[in-house]
Design an enzyme around this catalytic site. Structure first.
Site, PDB file in Angstrom:
ATOM      1  N   ASP A   1      -7.116  10.560 -19.950  1.00  8.56           N
ATOM      2  CA  ASP A   1      -5.955  10.058 -19.203  1.00  8.56           C
ATOM      3  C   ASP A   1      -6.120   8.600 -18.780  1.00  8.56           C
ATOM      4  OD1 ASP A   1      -5.185  12.788 -19.266  1.00  8.56           O
ATOM      5  OD2 ASP A   1      -6.175  13.177 -17.358  1.00  8.56           O
TER       6      ASP A   1
ATOM      7  N   GLU B   1       4.693  15.261 -19.579  1.00  8.95           N
ATOM      8  CA  GLU B   1       3.774  14.691 -18.574  1.00  8.95           C
ATOM      9  C   GLU B   1       3.382  13.275 -19.017  1.00  8.95           C
ATOM     10  OE1 GLU B   1       0.360  17.350 -18.444  1.00  8.95           O
ATOM     11  OE2 GLU B   1      -0.213  16.877 -20.508  1.00  8.95           O
TER      12      GLU B   1
HETATM   13  O1  FUB Z   1      -6.349  15.654 -17.289  1.00 11.39           O
HETATM   14  C1  FUB Z   1      -5.592  16.683 -16.689  1.00 11.39           C
HETATM   15  C2  FUB Z   1      -4.206  16.664 -17.204  1.00 11.39           C
HETATM   16  O2  FUB Z   1      -4.221  16.792 -18.616  1.00 11.39           O
HETATM   17  C3  FUB Z   1      -3.454  15.379 -16.969  1.00 11.39           C
HETATM   18  O3  FUB Z   1      -3.015  15.208 -15.658  1.00 11.39           O
HETATM   19  C4  FUB Z   1      -2.392  15.532 -17.986  1.00 11.39           C
HETATM   20  O4  FUB Z   1      -1.642  14.386 -18.240  1.00 11.39           O
HETATM   21  C5  FUB Z   1      -3.192  15.988 -19.180  1.00 11.39           C
HETATM   22  O5  FUB Z   1      -3.784  14.939 -19.883  1.00 11.39           O
END
Ligand code: FUB
Length: 327
Positions: free
Chosen positions: A19, A226
């Site tokens: 991320d 997301e």
């Molecule tokens: O790393 C945890 C979660 O997985 C992140 O918040 C999302 O965007 C995904 O990459």
């Protein structure tokens, strides 16, 4: 010997990182990643396998240098309101301070977004006592516009709990919209000058197709899941995000930081591992995509590594789609 960073390769190998939110601060590239923990528990759709407890800051002087790990800059044990799962963070600079924005579950298991501050981009960061009032869900990304106004973008489906907030309060068993209804968009709020509170009530961003119709929840190749990120190019605002279940990074373009945004296309094809999460940054005269994959761990979803590659805007403003495995 310390390894010089190379495109499409992990920028560090001594820890798992994911991320990546990349920014140029003080003339260097700083990367604010999640710090994936090593464990062998199974994956589920709630994201319980992402058990992260702390953050490290990474920096790269230039692309002929190694990546420096500045060590642990914040741990969940030092955040009074947080209980677990320190997911994707971001960092912003204003008021001669650096602000680290991060999601975590509060003591009721609800994802909230917190802030921690430092006078240095490499931390350590001191957390605020409480999360940002009115914040929820995951994946904060903060964009400071040329006029000095700062905006925070956030939200993520499934484990990120965005669909549970459709009524304005947390409804634990709420499901997302039906496939034929408009998809949920990411959330945006302008930040006050203190960078610690929302100026107004957060609002949902509208992502529309070329005919002006909202993307539908069943349009899994294009709808928001997301990992929202904003960059500005030639005066336009580019909202990029992960489609989650179909594993693309895609983008939509708007004339305002709060949208609406018109869907344009794909930036990154799926990577090894379930999640796809990125950032886009200009360094000197080129643009770069920072992203992650699970190649270093042989494909384990929750053991990821940050990588980068060059990103190209075409003359008409569209972005060339990137194959993460070009050779
Ligand atoms: O790393 C945890 C979660 O997985 C992140 O918040 C999302 O965007 C995904 O990459």
């Amino acid at each position: 010997m310390t390894k010089i960073v190379k495109p499409n390769e992990p920028i560090v190998e001594h820890i798992y990182t994911a991320d990546p939110s990349a920014h140029v601060f003080e003339g260097k590239l700083y990367i604010y990643p999640s710090h994936d923990l090593e464990h062998d528990e199974p994956s589920n759709d709630n994201g319980d396998q992402y058990k992260m407890e702390d953050y490290h800051v990474l920096s790269i002087e230039n692309f002929n240098s190694p990546c420096v790990d500045h060590g642990e800059v914040l741990h969940v044990r030092d955040v009074p309101w947080a209980s677990r799962q320190m997911w994707a963070p971001d960092c912003a600079y204003k008021n001669n301070q650096y602000y680290l924005y991060f999601p975590a579950r509060d003591h009721d298991g609800i994802f909230r977004i917190g802030v921690a501050t430092s006078t240095s981009p490499s931390g350590p960061f001191k957390p605020e006592e409480n999360y940002i009032p009115g914040s929820y869900s995951i994946d904060p990304a903060v964009f400071v516009d040329d006029d000095g106004k700062a905006y925070i973008y956030f939200g993520g489906l499934w484990g990120g709990q965005l669909e549970k907030w459709q009524t304005g309060t947390f409804v634990a068993d709420a499901e997302g919209p039906a496939a034929t209804n408009p998809a949920l968009g990411p959330i945006v709020a302008e930040l006050n000058d203190d960078m610690l509170t929302f100026k107004d009530k957060p609002q949902e961003i509208s992502i529309i197709d070329e005919n002006g119709n909202p993307l539908l929840a069943g349009d899994e190749d294009r709808r928001f899941f997301e990992a929202a990120w904003i960059h500005k190019y030639n005066g336009d605002y580019y909202l990029s995000y992960s489609t989650g279940s179909t594993h693309f990074i895609v983008y939509a373009v708007g004339k305002s930081p709060t949208g609406p945004f018109v869907y344009k296309g794909k930036i990154l094809e799926p990577v090894m591992g379930w999640t796809n999460h990125h950032s886009i940054v200009q360094f000197e005269d080129k643009w770069y995509l920072f992203y992650h994959d699970s190649s270093l761990s042989g494909g384990v979803d929750h053991k990821r590594s940050v990588k980068f590659t060059e990103l190209t805007h075409n003359e008409d403003g569209t972005i060339q789609t990137i194959d993460p495995y070009p050779n």
